[in-house]
Scaffold this motif. Structure first.
Motif, PDB file in Angstrom:
ATOM      1  N   ARG A  19      29.602  36.111  44.132  1.00 27.42           N
ATOM      2  CA  ARG A  19      30.990  35.897  44.524  1.00 27.42           C
ATOM      3  C   ARG A  19      31.879  36.821  43.707  1.00 27.42           C
ATOM      4  O   ARG A  19      31.898  36.731  42.477  1.00 27.42           O
ATOM      5  N   LEU A  20      32.583  37.680  44.403  1.00 28.90           N
ATOM      6  CA  LEU A  20      33.538  38.570  43.755  1.00 28.90           C
ATOM      7  C   LEU A  20      34.910  37.904  43.738  1.00 28.90           C
ATOM      8  O   LEU A  20      35.296  37.227  44.687  1.00 28.90           O
ATOM      9  N   SER A  21      35.621  38.119  42.652  1.00 33.45           N
ATOM     10  CA  SER A  21      36.980  37.596  42.518  1.00 33.45           C
ATOM     11  C   SER A  21      37.925  38.736  42.213  1.00 33.45           C
ATOM     12  O   SER A  21      37.527  39.736  41.605  1.00 33.45           O
ATOM     13  N   CYS A  22      39.156  38.561  42.618  1.00 24.25           N
ATOM     14  CA  CYS A  22      40.190  39.539  42.296  1.00 24.25           C
ATOM     15  C   CYS A  22      41.446  38.760  41.950  1.00 24.25           C
ATOM     16  O   CYS A  22      42.036  38.100  42.827  1.00 24.25           O
ATOM     17  N   ALA A  23      41.824  38.798  40.685  1.00 19.97           N
ATOM     18  CA  ALA A  23      42.973  38.042  40.211  1.00 19.97           C
ATOM     19  C   ALA A  23      44.178  38.954  40.068  1.00 19.97           C
ATOM     20  O   ALA A  23      44.092  40.019  39.438  1.00 19.97           O
ATOM     21  N   ALA A  24      45.289  38.531  40.658  1.00 20.74           N
ATOM     22  CA  ALA A  24      46.519  39.325  40.625  1.00 20.74           C
ATOM     23  C   ALA A  24      47.466  38.809  39.558  1.00 20.74           C
ATOM     24  O   ALA A  24      47.569  37.598  39.340  1.00 20.74           O
ATOM     25  N   SER A  25      48.159  39.729  38.928  1.00 21.13           N
ATOM     26  CA  SER A  25      49.250  39.370  38.026  1.00 21.13           C
ATOM     27  C   SER A  25      50.358  40.385  38.219  1.00 21.13           C
ATOM     28  O   SER A  25      50.106  41.542  38.554  1.00 21.13           O
ATOM     29  N   GLY A  26      51.577  39.926  38.046  1.00 20.09           N
ATOM     30  CA  GLY A  26      52.715  40.817  38.236  1.00 20.09           C
ATOM     31  C   GLY A  26      53.207  40.877  39.673  1.00 20.09           C
ATOM     32  O   GLY A  26      54.227  41.514  39.943  1.00 20.09           O
ATOM     33  N   PHE A  27      52.468  40.263  40.597  1.00 21.39           N
ATOM     34  CA  PHE A  27      52.929  40.141  41.972  1.00 21.39           C
ATOM     35  C   PHE A  27      52.265  38.912  42.588  1.00 21.39           C
ATOM     36  O   PHE A  27      51.233  38.446  42.105  1.00 21.39           O
ATOM     37  N   THR A  28      52.863  38.412  43.668  1.00 20.73           N
ATOM     38  CA  THR A  28      52.400  37.163  44.285  1.00 20.73           C
ATOM     39  C   THR A  28      51.588  37.467  45.528  1.00 20.73           C
ATOM     40  O   THR A  28      52.087  38.052  46.488  1.00 20.73           O
ATOM     41  N   LEU A  29      50.334  37.045  45.508  1.00 20.72           N
ATOM     42  CA  LEU A  29      49.438  37.359  46.610  1.00 20.72           C
ATOM     43  C   LEU A  29      49.814  36.690  47.924  1.00 20.72           C
ATOM     44  O   LEU A  29      49.383  37.139  48.984  1.00 20.72           O
ATOM     45  N   ASP A  30      50.615  35.643  47.855  1.00 20.09           N
ATOM     46  CA  ASP A  30      51.002  34.923  49.077  1.00 20.09           C
ATOM     47  C   ASP A  30      51.495  35.859  50.173  1.00 20.09           C
ATOM     48  O   ASP A  30      51.292  35.614  51.354  1.00 20.09           O
ATOM     49  N   TYR A  31      52.167  36.926  49.770  1.00 18.65           N
ATOM     50  CA  TYR A  31      52.852  37.785  50.734  1.00 18.65           C
ATOM     51  C   TYR A  31      52.056  39.042  51.079  1.00 18.65           C
ATOM     52  O   TYR A  31      52.587  39.972  51.703  1.00 18.65           O
ATOM     53  N   TYR A  32      50.798  39.058  50.663  1.00 17.79           N
ATOM     54  CA  TYR A  32      50.004  40.264  50.846  1.00 17.79           C
ATOM     55  C   TYR A  32      48.750  39.992  51.658  1.00 17.79           C
ATOM     56  O   TYR A  32      48.057  38.987  51.455  1.00 17.79           O
ATOM     57  N   ALA A  33      48.472  40.911  52.568  1.00 18.03           N
ATOM     58  CA  ALA A  33      47.166  40.931  53.215  1.00 18.03           C
ATOM     59  C   ALA A  33      46.163  41.521  52.231  1.00 18.03           C
ATOM     60  O   ALA A  33      46.514  42.368  51.410  1.00 18.03           O
ATOM     61  N   ILE A  34      44.936  41.054  52.334  1.00 14.93           N
ATOM     62  CA  ILE A  34      43.906  41.458  51.384  1.00 14.93           C
ATOM     63  C   ILE A  34      42.770  42.141  52.110  1.00 14.93           C
ATOM     64  O   ILE A  34      42.361  41.729  53.210  1.00 14.93           O
ATOM     65  N   GLY A  35      42.271  43.177  51.493  1.00 12.96           N
ATOM     66  CA  GLY A  35      41.086  43.830  52.017  1.00 12.96           C
ATOM     67  C   GLY A  35      40.051  43.991  50.921  1.00 12.96           C
ATOM     68  O   GLY A  35      40.394  44.178  49.759  1.00 12.96           O
ATOM     69  N   TRP A  36      38.796  43.863  51.306  1.00 10.87           N
ATOM     70  CA  TRP A  36      37.684  44.211  50.423  1.00 10.87           C
ATOM     71  C   TRP A  36      37.006  45.445  51.010  1.00 10.87           C
ATOM     72  O   TRP A  36      36.699  45.478  52.207  1.00 10.87           O
ATOM     73  N   PHE A  37      36.793  46.425  50.153  1.00  9.38           N
ATOM     74  CA  PHE A  37      36.165  47.664  50.554  1.00  9.38           C
ATOM     75  C   PHE A  37      34.951  47.902  49.663  1.00  9.38           C
ATOM     76  O   PHE A  37      34.817  47.312  48.592  1.00  9.38           O
ATOM     77  N   ARG A  38      34.082  48.785  50.114  1.00  6.70           N
ATOM     78  CA  ARG A  38      32.971  49.184  49.262  1.00  6.70           C
ATOM     79  C   ARG A  38      32.683  50.666  49.476  1.00  6.70           C
ATOM     80  O   ARG A  38      32.966  51.221  50.527  1.00  6.70           O
ATOM     81  N   GLN A  39      32.107  51.249  48.447  1.00  9.86           N
ATOM     82  CA  GLN A  39      31.722  52.652  48.533  1.00  9.86           C
ATOM     83  C   GLN A  39      30.403  52.844  47.819  1.00  9.86           C
ATOM     84  O   GLN A  39      30.303  52.587  46.611  1.00  9.86           O
ATOM     85  N   ALA A  40      29.428  53.296  48.574  1.00 11.96           N
ATOM     86  CA  ALA A  40      28.116  53.611  48.011  1.00 11.96           C
ATOM     87  C   ALA A  40      28.076  55.094  47.662  1.00 11.96           C
ATOM     88  O   ALA A  40      28.831  55.889  48.240  1.00 11.96           O
ATOM     89  N   PRO A  41      27.214  55.497  46.746  1.00 13.11           N
ATOM     90  CA  PRO A  41      27.122  56.913  46.366  1.00 13.11           C
ATOM     91  C   PRO A  41      26.870  57.808  47.573  1.00 13.11           C
ATOM     92  O   PRO A  41      25.997  57.531  48.395  1.00 13.11           O
ATOM     93  N   GLY A  42      27.685  58.839  47.704  1.00 13.57           N
ATOM     94  CA  GLY A  42      27.509  59.793  48.784  1.00 13.57           C
ATOM     95  C   GLY A  42      28.017  59.320  50.132  1.00 13.57           C
ATOM     96  O   GLY A  42      27.839  60.016  51.139  1.00 13.57           O
ATOM     97  N   LYS A  43      28.637  58.148  50.169  1.00 15.98           N
ATOM     98  CA  LYS A  43      29.138  57.619  51.436  1.00 15.98           C
ATOM     99  C   LYS A  43      30.645  57.415  51.366  1.00 15.98           C
ATOM    100  O   LYS A  43      31.225  57.319  50.290  1.00 15.98           O
ATOM    101  N   GLU A  44      31.260  57.336  52.539  1.00 17.67           N
ATOM    102  CA  GLU A  44      32.692  57.082  52.602  1.00 17.67           C
ATOM    103  C   GLU A  44      32.978  55.604  52.316  1.00 17.67           C
ATOM    104  O   GLU A  44      32.121  54.743  52.479  1.00 17.67           O
ATOM    105  N   ARG A  45      34.194  55.373  51.898  1.00 18.12           N
ATOM    106  CA  ARG A  45      34.619  54.001  51.661  1.00 18.12           C
ATOM    107  C   ARG A  45      34.613  53.229  52.976  1.00 18.12           C
ATOM    108  O   ARG A  45      35.080  53.730  53.999  1.00 18.12           O
TER     109      ARG A  45
END
Length: 124
Positions: A19-45
């Motif tokens: 389980r990956l987590s991403c904790a925000a500070s300095g801004f409120t996540l309520d108003y933001y859409a969230i994306g998870w991305f990944r990038q493997a070596p030699g491949k595009e995001r």
């Protein structure tokens, strides 16, 4: 100071979970859409999963559909990516991202805020 700090990556055997987590500070996540991305070596995001800020709509790449679940806990100002039935091809650096507009993060793969990335390695 705005921060978007990821955690939860690591080494896991095929078929395992993380389980990956991403904790925000300095801004409120309520108003933001969230994306998870990944990038493997030699491949595009690659866009893995997205969740809107308004109605909780979610989107998953075909490669992870049925195995990964994106969620958000606005009270904790944190977003999650539950990854089950992991495969070696899931090995990559995973990034979380936040943008006010769902359509922007989904269609352009750009965002206002990015996490620093966390390595996920699936190997026996």
């Amino acid at each position: 100071q705005v921060q978007f700090v990821e955690s939860g990556g690591g080494l896991v055997q095929p078929g395992g979970s993380l389980r990956l987590s991403c904790a925000a500070s300095g801004f409120t996540l309520d108003y933001y859409a969230i994306g998870w991305f990944r990038q493997a070596p030699g491949k595009e995001r690659e866009g893995v999963s997205f969740i809107s800020s308004t109605d909780g709509s979610t989107y998953y790449a075909d490669s992870v559909k049925g195995r990964f679940t994106i969620s958000r806990d606005n009270a904790k100002n944190t977003v999650y990516l539950q990854m089950n039935s992991l495969k070696p091809e899931d090995t990559a650096v995973y990034y979380c991202a936040a943008d006010p507009l769902f359509i922007v993060v989904v269609t352009t793969h750009t965002a206002k805020y990015w996490g620093q990335g966390t390595q996920v390695t699936v190997s026996s």
